[in-house]
Design a protein around this motif. Structure first.
Motif, PDB file in Angstrom:
ATOM      1  N   ARG A  27       0.668  -1.194   0.080  1.00  0.00           N
ATOM      2  CA  ARG A  27       0.112   0.101   0.190  1.00  0.00           C
ATOM      3  C   ARG A  27       0.971   1.088  -0.027  1.00  0.00           C
ATOM      4  O   ARG A  27       1.721   1.305   0.751  1.00  0.00           O
ATOM      5  N   ALA A  67      -6.073  -8.088  -4.572  1.00  0.00           N
ATOM      6  CA  ALA A  67      -7.311  -8.126  -3.945  1.00  0.00           C
ATOM      7  C   ALA A  67      -7.900  -9.619  -4.656  1.00  0.00           C
ATOM      8  O   ALA A  67      -8.565 -10.284  -3.540  1.00  0.00           O
ATOM      9  N   ARG A  71      -5.217 -10.832  -0.847  1.00  0.00           N
ATOM     10  CA  ARG A  71      -4.779  -9.724   0.037  1.00  0.00           C
ATOM     11  C   ARG A  71      -5.754  -8.541   0.390  1.00  0.00           C
ATOM     12  O   ARG A  71      -6.655  -8.377  -0.181  1.00  0.00           O
ATOM     13  N   ASP A  72      -5.612  -8.276   1.756  1.00  0.00           N
ATOM     14  CA  ASP A  72      -6.282  -7.239   2.259  1.00  0.00           C
ATOM     15  C   ASP A  72      -5.646  -5.800   1.775  1.00  0.00           C
ATOM     16  O   ASP A  72      -4.488  -5.473   1.848  1.00  0.00           O
ATOM     17  N   ASN A  74      -7.254  -2.797   1.885  1.00  0.00           N
ATOM     18  CA  ASN A  74      -7.958  -1.402   2.381  1.00  0.00           C
ATOM     19  C   ASN A  74      -7.185  -0.621   3.410  1.00  0.00           C
ATOM     20  O   ASN A  74      -6.787   0.240   3.117  1.00  0.00           O
ATOM     21  N   LYS A  75      -6.433  -1.375   4.410  1.00  0.00           N
ATOM     22  CA  LYS A  75      -5.512  -0.817   5.409  1.00  0.00           C
ATOM     23  C   LYS A  75      -4.040  -0.729   5.225  1.00  0.00           C
ATOM     24  O   LYS A  75      -3.412   0.040   4.787  1.00  0.00           O
TER      25      LYS A  75
END
Length: 78
Positions: A27, A67, A71-72, A74-75
């Protein structure tokens, strides 16, 4: 040449490029901010350089692949 390399097999089998991209994705808050800017102020976003626009496109493509591989995104992206 590229097509030949894409069809090549390795000693331990074919490579899963999407899985590798999903595992490598991290991210990036700067890219997340650019995506928000694109949605909130498209006129300013369109005036940005081509390199920035392409970078965001690659980032979002890798994020989508991450995604899809569970995998996450979002955060923390773990």
């Amino acid at each position: 040449m590229s097509d030949s390399l894409n069809r090549a097999s390795f000693l331990d089998g074919r490579r899963d490029k999407d899985r590798n991209r999903a595992e490598a994705w991290k991210r990036d808050e700067a890219m997340e901010h650019l995506a928000a800017l694109r949605d909130s102020n498209p006129e300013m976003y369109e005036r940005m350089g081509t390199t920035v626009l392409m970078s965001l496109g690659y980032y979002e493509n890798d994020k989508k692949i991450a995604a899809q591989h569970g995998r996450d995104v979002n955060k923390g992206g773990k």
